[in-house]
Enzyme design. Structure first.
Site, PDB file in Angstrom:
ATOM      1  N   ASP A  89       1.582  30.544  -0.095  1.00  0.00           N
ATOM      2  CA  ASP A  89       0.641  30.355  -1.256  1.00  0.00           C
ATOM      3  C   ASP A  89       0.965  31.045  -2.404  1.00  0.00           C
ATOM      4  OD1 ASP A  89      -0.934  33.142  -1.279  1.00  0.00           O
ATOM      5  OD2 ASP A  89      -0.647  32.629   0.856  1.00  0.00           O
ATOM      6  N   GLU A 180     -12.016  38.208  -0.268  1.00  0.00           N
ATOM      7  CA  GLU A 180     -11.411  39.537   0.189  1.00  0.00           C
ATOM      8  C   GLU A 180     -12.016  40.722  -0.929  1.00  0.00           C
ATOM      9  OE1 GLU A 180      -7.401  39.909  -1.762  1.00  0.00           O
ATOM     10  OE2 GLU A 180      -7.401  37.442  -1.735  1.00  0.00           O
TER      11      GLU A 180
END
Length: 290
Positions: A89, A180
């Protein structure tokens, strides 16, 4: 009335004018003083509406994980139990990516950061999203969530409108929602566990309404436990992308019996983060096709 009388009247009028001006100035100053806390509050509110997103180029998938949870991949070998498909990613931090090299090194899929909050789009998105597709990778995009700046549905809409859509072409993965640690403040963005669950549900449901797919949820078990109360509400519909920089994924968040993606390191063979899909390439294709 004599000239002297007129002078007296004029003098009295000037005094009244000066008094009125002084009174007006006092009222204005008093209003400014009283408004100062409200102005400060308004400024804070504006920041809360997106103004505090000051370094989105440094907010990538996993950018806060190592700082909070560390890593032990440097001393251990990753040995997953079943066939894994390697991928990566990337975000605007990587800029233009050499996709031909990443493909030659074995990368089969890639996720690209598209958006953050409702104010940021990755300036390198087109090169990264189209470039990965053009070399043969199965690609998808992700949204870096900031639940304190706007609602989940609003951020889902922004994501879909700026690269987060899905099409059944066999090479496009459903979008991913990056949940997150807050890079700008309180770990859980000032939300209670139930508030966080509601925010994620709003994003997930809106994304599904717009694309017919539920987003993959990226998170770490530690953050998920702390900020959602280890909710099991998403395991039925949302694929799990777990972040853990170790030789195994360890304990998964509640409800999920297996992971779909695993971000196992933040550097390595590929540009950006190192990921594995939990299955062979045909399973990646199956996820792309819905």
């Amino acid at each position: 009335m004599s000239h002297g009388d007129l002078s007296v009247v004029h003098g009295t009028g000037s005094a009244r004018t000066r008094l009125a001006l002084a009174a007006g100035l006092f009222v204005s100053l008093l209003a400014m003083i009283l408004a100062a806390p409200n102005a400060a509050h308004a400024a804070t509110g504006a920041a809360g509406a997106g103004g505090h997103i000051t370094h989105p180029e440094l907010d990538w998938m996993g950018s806060t994980i190592r700082a909070h949870e560390g890593s032990d991949t440097g001393t251990k070998t990753v040995t997953p139990a079943v066939t894994q498909t390697p991928g990566m990613d990337v975000s605007g931090y990587q800029g233009s990516v050499n996709w031909a090299t990443a493909w030659a090194n074995g990368g089969k899929f890639a996720y690209i950061k598209a958006t953050e909050s409702t104010t940021y789009t990755n300036p390198s998105f087109t090169q990264q999203y189209n470039g990965s597709y053009n070399v043969g990778m199965i690609r998808g995009s992700y949204h870096f969530a900031t639940p304190d700046t706007s609602g989940g549905a609003a951020q889902a809409d922004y994501f879909v409108a700026h690269g987060g859509g899905w099409s059944k072409d066999g090479k496009t993965l459903p979008g991913a929602l990056d949940m997150e640690y807050n890079p700008y403040g309180a770990t859980c963005y000032g939300l209670s566990a139930s508030g966080m669950v509601s925010w994620i549900q709003a994003f997930s449901n809106e994304y599904h309404a717009k694309t017919t797919r539920y987003p993959t949820i990226y998170t770490s078990t530690s953050w998920w436990s702390q900020c959602t109360g280890n909710s099991a509400a998403f395991a039925t519909n949302n694929p799990l992308w777990v972040a853990r920089y170790s030789s195994s994924v360890g304990t998964l968040p509640a409800g999920w019996g297996f992971y779909t993606f695993w971000q196992w390191a933040d550097s390595g063979t590929f540009p950006g983060d190192q990921d594995r899909f939990n299955g062979a390439l045909d399973r990646v294709q199956a996820l792309a096709n819905g």
